[in-house]
Enzyme design. Sequence first.
Site, PDB file in Angstrom:
ATOM      1  N   PRO A 261       1.909 -14.253   6.794  1.00 27.95           N
ATOM      2  CG  PRO A 261      -0.275 -14.233   5.965  1.00 27.95           C
ATOM      3  CD  PRO A 261       0.833 -15.168   6.401  1.00 27.95           C
ATOM      4  CG  HIS A 267      -1.652  -9.189   1.478  1.00 26.38           C
ATOM      5  ND1 HIS A 267      -2.277  -9.861   2.499  1.00 26.38           N
ATOM      6  CD2 HIS A 267      -0.425  -8.889   1.925  1.00 26.38           C
ATOM      7  CE1 HIS A 267      -1.449  -9.966   3.524  1.00 26.38           C
ATOM      8  NE2 HIS A 267      -0.308  -9.378   3.198  1.00 26.38           N
TER       9      HIS A 267
HETATM   10  O1  G7M Z   1       2.920  -8.983   6.433  1.00 26.02           O
HETATM   11  P1  G7M Z   1       1.806  -8.880   5.442  1.00 26.02           P
HETATM   12  O2  G7M Z   1       2.110  -9.677   4.209  1.00 26.02           O
HETATM   13  O3  G7M Z   1       0.463  -9.264   6.052  1.00 26.02           O
HETATM   14  O4  G7M Z   1       1.768  -7.357   4.999  1.00 26.02           O
HETATM   15  C1  G7M Z   1       0.646  -6.516   5.052  1.00 26.02           C
HETATM   16  C2  G7M Z   1       0.984  -5.205   4.366  1.00 26.02           C
HETATM   17  O5  G7M Z   1      -0.153  -4.357   4.405  1.00 26.02           O
HETATM   18  C3  G7M Z   1       2.122  -4.435   5.043  1.00 26.02           C
HETATM   19  O6  G7M Z   1       3.113  -4.136   4.074  1.00 26.02           O
HETATM   20  C4  G7M Z   1       1.441  -3.177   5.598  1.00 26.02           C
HETATM   21  O7  G7M Z   1       2.278  -2.027   5.560  1.00 26.02           O
HETATM   22  C5  G7M Z   1       0.245  -3.024   4.687  1.00 26.02           C
HETATM   23  N1  G7M Z   1      -0.875  -2.350   5.353  1.00 26.02           N
HETATM   24  C6  G7M Z   1      -1.328  -2.592   6.602  1.00 26.02           C
HETATM   25  N2  G7M Z   1      -2.402  -1.786   6.848  1.00 26.02           N
HETATM   26  C7  G7M Z   1      -3.154  -1.805   8.109  1.00 26.02           C
HETATM   27  C8  G7M Z   1      -2.654  -1.037   5.734  1.00 26.02           C
HETATM   28  C9  G7M Z   1      -3.652  -0.050   5.418  1.00 26.02           C
HETATM   29  O8  G7M Z   1      -4.544   0.313   6.196  1.00 26.02           O
HETATM   30  N3  G7M Z   1      -3.577   0.460   4.152  1.00 26.02           N
HETATM   31  C10 G7M Z   1      -2.599   0.097   3.258  1.00 26.02           C
HETATM   32  N4  G7M Z   1      -2.601   0.679   2.054  1.00 26.02           N
HETATM   33  N5  G7M Z   1      -1.659  -0.828   3.545  1.00 26.02           N
HETATM   34  C11 G7M Z   1      -1.674  -1.393   4.786  1.00 26.02           C
END
Ligand code: G7M
Length: 327
Positions: A261, A267
């Site tokens: 991730p 998540h």
């Molecule tokens: O790659 P990974 O499994 O870690 O995905 C993290 C997800 O979190 C991605 O799809 C991002 O678009 C989402 N995301 C990242 N940030 C910083 C935020 C945020 O501040 N708010 C929301 N709602 N989603 C986020």
Amino acid sequence: MAESPSAKKKREGIEETHGTPGAQGNGGSDGDSFPLAELRVRKVLRESARDKTIFLHGQVNGVSGDGTDAVVILEKTPFQEENISDLLKRHTKLQLQMTNDIYSTYLLYPPPQLNEIKTTVVYPATEKHLQKYLRQEVYLIRETGEDYKNISLPFIQSQSFSIQWVYNILEKKAEADRIIYENPNPSDGFVLIPDFKWNQKQLDDLYLIAISHHREIKSLRDLTSEHLPLLRNILEEGKGAILKHFAVAGSQLRIYLHYQPSYYHLHVHFTALSYDAPGCSVERAHLLSDVIDNLELDSQYYQKRALTFPLRADEALLKKFQEAGKA
Ligand code: G7M
């Protein structure tokens, strides 16, 4: 990077604009907005004609007048079916490009309200944000359970990539009005919220994330059968909430975890099955229902098995694998 109170305030102002003001009636005021017109573009980090996106590294003048880094992502939004007839009727110009027999192409100029560009801002951006969005060669790594213990885990623990945004969501300090569903149980509960890649205006690119309340699970690698109740809750209650809220059935959802991730707090991604979401390919996505099955078969499944994942050329973790002769 330490964040000044004014930068934090600005950032929170910006994050409000990630929401869907139209849908939720809480549009951020222009006064709080990121000063886009003052952005000096330093570099195009990445662009994609297919996805209609461009990732920019820019700078704006901070209080002291020095340039503060920002990442700005511009993305043309999908068509909304209910606006199509307006678009056809109220276009400002239809310019003929070429014509041949029964075939012709035009450029249509829509009025501004039907021509929006989703704009995501990371400000102030750290060097890591700039690297994250920079286009790079990609290499596949095959990480055994031992490699995880000896190479990846120490690396993850040495990193300081902030997951404050995750805690802000769990503690209702940010995006609280965007929460779709919550199971508040501290070990088996989670918050379901639109991913900030989705503007919630159309279902074609539906994208939500479920963030676990449990704070000690970094990734897929930490999961054991002890976490099955949490994972089953995310799967079943997440599907139920999306059906209720968006009338999209579970059979139309791709529900998966990323490995690796970007953020090491458990998540789960919920995306529309018909949407080719970034990061949903086989080298990164693990279907939640398969994860549950695997843990039911063997509690230590994800500690034992080798996992494959892509790393970009500049990523420090790739260097660690190379130094260990594993890449
Ligand atoms: O790659 P990974 O499994 O870690 O995905 C993290 C997800 O979190 C991605 O799809 C991002 O678009 C989402 N995301 C990242 N940030 C910083 C935020 C945020 O501040 N708010 C929301 N709602 N989603 C986020």
